[in-house]
Design a protein around this motif. Structure first.
Motif, PDB file in Angstrom:
ATOM      1  N   HIS A 255       0.827  -1.211   0.000  1.00 28.71           N
ATOM      2  CA  HIS A 255       0.000   0.000   0.000  1.00 28.71           C
ATOM      3  C   HIS A 255       0.860   1.259   0.000  1.00 28.71           C
ATOM      4  CE1 HIS A 255      -3.801  -2.164   1.702  1.00 28.71           C
ATOM      5  NE2 HIS A 255      -3.588  -2.412   0.440  1.00 28.71           N
ATOM      6  N   LEU A 256       1.989   1.206   0.689  1.00 26.12           N
ATOM      7  CA  LEU A 256       2.905   2.349   0.651  1.00 26.12           C
ATOM      8  C   LEU A 256       3.447   2.559  -0.762  1.00 26.12           C
ATOM      9  CD1 LEU A 256       4.577   4.533   2.103  1.00 26.12           C
ATOM     10  CD2 LEU A 256       6.302   2.774   2.534  1.00 26.12           C
ATOM     11  N   MET A 257       3.842   1.468  -1.413  1.00 27.09           N
ATOM     12  CA  MET A 257       4.351   1.591  -2.781  1.00 27.09           C
ATOM     13  C   MET A 257       3.286   2.110  -3.737  1.00 27.09           C
ATOM     14  SD  MET A 257       6.433  -2.031  -2.859  1.00 27.09           S
ATOM     15  CE  MET A 257       6.443  -2.040  -4.654  1.00 27.09           C
ATOM     16  N   SER A 258       2.043   1.660  -3.572  1.00 26.45           N
ATOM     17  CA  SER A 258       0.982   2.063  -4.501  1.00 26.45           C
ATOM     18  C   SER A 258       0.592   3.524  -4.359  1.00 26.45           C
ATOM     19  CB  SER A 258      -0.250   1.183  -4.279  1.00 26.45           C
ATOM     20  OG  SER A 258      -0.801   1.415  -2.988  1.00 26.45           O
ATOM     21  N   SER A 259       0.909   4.146  -3.240  1.00 24.22           N
ATOM     22  CA  SER A 259       0.505   5.534  -3.014  1.00 24.22           C
ATOM     23  C   SER A 259       1.690   6.488  -2.987  1.00 24.22           C
ATOM     24  CB  SER A 259      -0.262   5.635  -1.693  1.00 24.22           C
ATOM     25  OG  SER A 259       0.536   5.194  -0.620  1.00 24.22           O
ATOM     26  N   LEU A 260       2.838   6.066  -3.498  1.00 25.49           N
ATOM     27  CA  LEU A 260       4.008   6.936  -3.478  1.00 25.49           C
ATOM     28  C   LEU A 260       3.773   8.223  -4.260  1.00 25.49           C
ATOM     29  CD1 LEU A 260       7.014   4.447  -3.851  1.00 25.49           C
ATOM     30  CD2 LEU A 260       6.412   5.827  -1.860  1.00 25.49           C
ATOM     31  N   HIS A 261       2.992   8.152  -5.358  1.00 23.90           N
ATOM     32  CA  HIS A 261       2.810   9.343  -6.180  1.00 23.90           C
ATOM     33  C   HIS A 261       1.992  10.410  -5.458  1.00 23.90           C
ATOM     34  CE1 HIS A 261      -0.312   6.378  -6.976  1.00 23.90           C
ATOM     35  NE2 HIS A 261      -1.135   7.373  -7.259  1.00 23.90           N
ATOM     36  N   ASP A 274      10.261   6.094 -15.137  1.00 26.93           N
ATOM     37  CA  ASP A 274       9.638   4.837 -15.563  1.00 26.93           C
ATOM     38  C   ASP A 274       9.668   3.795 -14.454  1.00 26.93           C
ATOM     39  OD1 ASP A 274      12.341   4.667 -15.605  1.00 26.93           O
ATOM     40  OD2 ASP A 274      12.513   3.759 -17.592  1.00 26.93           O
ATOM     41  N   TRP A 275      10.769   3.741 -13.674  1.00 26.33           N
ATOM     42  CA  TRP A 275      10.822   2.794 -12.567  1.00 26.33           C
ATOM     43  C   TRP A 275       9.914   3.232 -11.423  1.00 26.33           C
ATOM     44  CZ3 TRP A 275      12.434  -1.965 -12.749  1.00 26.33           C
ATOM     45  CH2 TRP A 275      13.376  -2.340 -13.710  1.00 26.33           C
ATOM     46  N   PHE A 276       9.787   4.526 -11.213  1.00 25.50           N
ATOM     47  CA  PHE A 276       8.864   5.008 -10.182  1.00 25.50           C
ATOM     48  C   PHE A 276       7.425   4.640 -10.543  1.00 25.50           C
ATOM     49  CE2 PHE A 276       6.169   8.096  -8.079  1.00 25.50           C
ATOM     50  CZ  PHE A 276       6.714   8.160  -6.814  1.00 25.50           C
ATOM     51  N   SER A 277       7.072   4.804 -11.825  1.00 25.95           N
ATOM     52  CA  SER A 277       5.719   4.439 -12.269  1.00 25.95           C
ATOM     53  C   SER A 277       5.491   2.943 -12.121  1.00 25.95           C
ATOM     54  CB  SER A 277       5.522   4.859 -13.730  1.00 25.95           C
ATOM     55  OG  SER A 277       5.736   6.244 -13.888  1.00 25.95           O
ATOM     56  N   TRP A 278       6.503   2.152 -12.482  1.00 24.86           N
ATOM     57  CA  TRP A 278       6.356   0.698 -12.342  1.00 24.86           C
ATOM     58  C   TRP A 278       6.234   0.301 -10.878  1.00 24.86           C
ATOM     59  CZ3 TRP A 278       9.353  -2.984  -9.878  1.00 24.86           C
ATOM     60  CH2 TRP A 278       9.046  -4.324 -10.155  1.00 24.86           C
ATOM     61  N   LEU A 279       6.937   0.989  -9.991  1.00 21.42           N
ATOM     62  CA  LEU A 279       6.875   0.676  -8.571  1.00 21.42           C
ATOM     63  C   LEU A 279       5.473   0.901  -8.016  1.00 21.42           C
ATOM     64  CD1 LEU A 279       8.859  -0.250  -6.352  1.00 21.42           C
ATOM     65  CD2 LEU A 279       9.148   2.143  -5.725  1.00 21.42           C
ATOM     66  N   ALA A 321       5.002  -4.963 -17.510  1.00 21.32           N
ATOM     67  CA  ALA A 321       5.152  -3.512 -17.397  1.00 21.32           C
ATOM     68  C   ALA A 321       6.556  -3.085 -17.012  1.00 21.32           C
ATOM     69  CB  ALA A 321       4.152  -2.975 -16.370  1.00 21.32           C
ATOM     70  N   LEU A 322       7.498  -4.031 -16.932  1.00 23.89           N
ATOM     71  CA  LEU A 322       8.862  -3.655 -16.568  1.00 23.89           C
ATOM     72  C   LEU A 322       9.432  -2.645 -17.565  1.00 23.89           C
ATOM     73  CD1 LEU A 322      10.603  -6.956 -15.392  1.00 23.89           C
ATOM     74  CD2 LEU A 322      10.407  -4.824 -14.103  1.00 23.89           C
ATOM     75  N   THR A 330       4.465   6.412 -18.285  1.00 26.32           N
ATOM     76  CA  THR A 330       3.864   7.683 -17.878  1.00 26.32           C
ATOM     77  C   THR A 330       2.652   8.030 -18.716  1.00 26.32           C
ATOM     78  OG1 THR A 330       5.400   8.853 -19.339  1.00 26.32           O
ATOM     79  CG2 THR A 330       6.050   8.542 -17.036  1.00 26.32           C
ATOM     80  N   THR A 331       2.619   7.608 -19.962  1.00 28.31           N
ATOM     81  CA  THR A 331       1.475   7.895 -20.831  1.00 28.31           C
ATOM     82  C   THR A 331       0.489   6.745 -20.880  1.00 28.31           C
ATOM     83  OG1 THR A 331       2.724   7.080 -22.743  1.00 28.31           O
ATOM     84  CG2 THR A 331       2.844   9.442 -22.252  1.00 28.31           C
ATOM     85  N   MET A 332       0.774   5.647 -20.167  1.00 27.65           N
ATOM     86  CA  MET A 332      -0.098   4.471 -20.202  1.00 27.65           C
ATOM     87  C   MET A 332      -0.718   4.167 -18.846  1.00 27.65           C
ATOM     88  SD  MET A 332       2.173   1.879 -22.548  1.00 27.65           S
ATOM     89  CE  MET A 332       0.872   0.662 -22.524  1.00 27.65           C
ATOM     90  N   LEU A 333      -0.489   5.026 -17.869  1.00 26.99           N
ATOM     91  CA  LEU A 333      -0.975   4.709 -16.529  1.00 26.99           C
ATOM     92  C   LEU A 333      -2.484   4.537 -16.457  1.00 26.99           C
ATOM     93  CD1 LEU A 333       1.288   6.749 -14.106  1.00 26.99           C
ATOM     94  CD2 LEU A 333       1.134   4.289 -14.368  1.00 26.99           C
TER      95      LEU A 333
END
Length: 666
Positions: A255-261, A274-279, A321-322, A330-333
């Motif tokens: 849950h922490l990883m999913s809400s980092l943004h 790209d790695w931040f988005s994947w995380l 999604a790696l 970033t454009t596919m989220l």
């Protein structure tokens, strides 16, 4: 307090605590202090002018005069727009902000002079939200006042803008605000309405917005991460049967990883976009997977096949999604967020089925909350596509509700386990009490039986000694009187011997407290007059010896009978004139012990061989048998000229007589 009230009381305390916490946060972040009177109301700007520029620069200029486009030109075709304003976004694209030029959009609006008057705190500019993949900059009267920092993708879009206008405007004069948004092509962007006015008027709204959009999410994630670490420690301690604690820890991390943004500040994160988005995507997928297994654990209904299918799906989506081979995330989220729908439906089905089977308030509430998370998720997806831009994201609070409900379920399970343990403890206590009473009754019966057996044994011993001692002496006297003339029988002497036997038997019943010298002193008192009457001089040369812990009434009688027999033989057969008693320490075959010696000056005496007497009858055999019953030995040593030394050796520790040696007749 009864154990069955622990769960409800804890839940009530939790509810009250949350209410008090919310009230305190409201007082802190909404600026509940009274606003001073006479302040002008803030201006709420809902109209602006917009213009799409041809600029190709991502970074904003330091001033409008340095801009590479015609933003200040008189012929710039500005168009009126209504705030909030949004530019459409594609569900999926392939643009990379590092390789393509931006689409630059300008907004222009006039700040009214009534909102820029002098106040104790000064005027502030407050923008609830802006959102795009790119950069944002604010200009007041042509000068750069603020710009976004950090990553172009994961910028501080979720934190409201709060600017001090005191040094950028003049009191009583209008000011021109320009907003520059450099956006990734195909991603679009949005700008909310704008507020300007005294800080005293706007601070409460800004604090509440900042709390709901960023700070409260940070606090919740930190709190649940701490709970997750605590659950991990519990799992490491318990291991067996503690899988629910491990799953709770994994849920908190995912849950922490999913809400980092939502937690990105103005400086961003030191991680590639790209790695931040994947995380964040991996955290969302992992959250659903952990929620499924947590539900299975708390319901105690494992679903291994569904679990393997869900795991394969999550791994497949996450690996696909790696950033190593996937296009720019970033454009596919928005499209990738839809991949959460199938596993979320599976979790909903498991929760509904568990609520139907258990029908407990917590399970029903959890199923309803998961069901409500779907419209909340659709709301957030629409917000990510710039619809209702001034709303807040609900997904972090969906996780908050799920975590809270999971905690309540775990609490109910814990209190249920406590009740079961308390019931088992009460049952065990009752059984232990019953067994204790039974043992007490058995012990009382055994004590009474032991007492009766001891009395019986002692009675039998006294009767045996009376029979074998006094009784035997009286029978011998009777035979002498019957078989011999009265003139030849010394009846008085026979009666004295009977009385001596009786006194010795009585003396053996007196407590001597393991003191051998006290026992010998009683013997001297009883037999001294008889020895003197027989013309014998008694010399008492005893020394102190250690106590004999085994010297009870039976053993004392053995010692007295042995010495009585020896003294009687000396009086009758040795012709001695003097007798000497000695005591001392002596070792025998490596065992410590004490010895009693009786020395006379009469005829030397050599005892017969072992077969020369009959054990159990009066005489030397009786002496030998009694010595063996004491665990000791006896010895007669004839002296070269005259006299004999008799030695009785006894161990200091508890004697171990051979079987059948404890009951010795006279």
């Amino acid at each position: 307090m009864p154990l069955e009230q622990v769960g409800p009381r804890l839940r009530s305390a939790l509810s009250v605590g949350l209410a008090v916490l919310f009230l305190l946060l409201s007082l802190i972040f909404t600026g509940c202090a009274p606003v001073p009177g006479g302040l002008p109301p803030p201006a709420h700007l809902t109209q602006a002018q917009a213009w799409s520029s041809s600029s190709t620069q991502w970074e904003p200029p330091l001033s409008l005069e340095e801009s590479d486009d015609a933003v200040l030109a008189a012929g710039t075709p500005w168009q009126d727009v209504t705030l909030p304003d949004a530019r459409p976004r594609l569900m999926a694209g392939a643009s990379d902000p590092a390789s393509v030029p931006p689409q630059v959009l300008w907004y222009r609006m006039t700040l009214p002079p009534s909102a820029l008057t002098i106040t104790p705190q000064g005027p502030r500019l407050y923008i609830p939200r802006w959102q795009t993949v790119g950069t944002q900059a604010l200009y007041v009267n042509g000068h750069l006042l603020w710009q976004s920092r950090g990553s172009r993708v994961w910028n501080s879009f979720n934190r409201p803008i709060w600017l001090d206008l005191g040094g950028a405007t003049r009191p009583g004069e209008p000011a021109i605000l320009h907003v520059r948004a450099a956006m990734l092509p195909g991603v679009g962007g949005a700008l909310s309405t704008v507020w300007v006015g005294p800080e005293e008027q706007l601070e409460g709204a800004w604090r509440m917005r900042n709390l709901l959009q960023a700070d409260l999410i940070t606090l919740m994630r930190g709190a649940y991460l701490v709970l997750g670490v605590f659950a991990l420690v519990v799992w490491l301690v318990r291991r067996r049967g503690g899988e629910v604690y491990l799953m709770f820890f994994l849920m908190s991390v995912c849950h922490l990883m999913s809400s980092l943004h939502f937690l990105v500040d103005s400086q961003g994160f030191a991680l590639r976009d790209d790695w931040f988005s994947w995380l964040t995507l991996a955290g969302s997928q992992g959250s659903v997977l952990c929620s499924f297994h947590f539900l299975c654990l708390v319901e105690q209904r494992p679903r291994p096949r569904l679990g393997r299918v869900l795991l394969a799906y999550v791994v497949a989506v996450t690996l696909a999604a790696l950033p190593v081979w996937a296009p720019s995330l970033t454009t596919m989220l928005p499209l990738l967020r839809l991949t959460l729908l199938p596993p979320s439906l599976l979790v909903l089905a498991v929760a509904v089925l568990g609520a139907w089977r258990q029908r407990t308030p917590s399970s029903v509430l959890l199923a309803l909350w998961i069901l409500a998370s779907f419209p909340m998720g659709m709301h957030d997806l629409a917000l990510q596509n710039y619809r209702n831009i001034e709303d807040i994201y609900f997904t972090p609070y969906v996780y908050l509700g799920m975590f809270t409900l999971f905690l309540i379920i775990a609490l109910n399970r814990y209190t249920s386990a406590l009740q079961v343990a308390a019931g088992a403890s009460a049952t065990l206590t009752q059984r232990l009490a019953e067994q204790g009473r039974a043992l007490a009754e058995t012990h009382a019966r055994l004590t009474e039986a032991e007492r009766a057996r001891t009395l019986l044994n002692e009675r039998q011993r006294v009767m045996r000694e009376m029979h074998d001692g006094v009784g035997s002496s009286l029978m011998s006297a009777l035979r002498l009187v019957e078989n011999q003339p009265a003139a030849q029988v010394d009846v008085a002497q026979v009666l004295r011997e009977c009385i001596d036997d009786l006194k010795i038997a009585i003396d053996s019943l007196e407590p001597v407290d393991a003191d051998l010298l006290a026992l010998l002193a009683n013997l001297r008192f009883r037999l001294g007059p008889r020895l003197e009457g027989a013309g014998l001089t008694l010399h008492w040369a005893v020394q102190d010896v250690p106590p004999l812990p085994w010297l009870d009434a039976q053993s004392a009688l053995h010692v007295l009978r042995i010495l009585q027999e020896v003294l009687t033989n000396i009086v009758k057969h040795s012709g001695a004139c003097q007798i000497t008693f000695r005591t001392g320490l002596a070792d025998e075959a490596g065992r410590a012990g004490v010895q009693v010696q009786v020395e006379d000056d009469g005829q030397p005496f050599t005892p017969p061989s072992a077969g020369g007497y009959q054990p159990g009858r009066k005489g030397l055999g009786n002496v030998q048998a009694r010595a063996r019953a004491l665990g000791g030995r006896v010895q007669w040593q004839p002296q070269p000229l005259h006299g004999t030394v008799f030695t009785l050796w006894m161990p200091l520790d508890v004697p171990q007589p051979a079987p059948g040696e404890t009951a010795v007749g006279q």
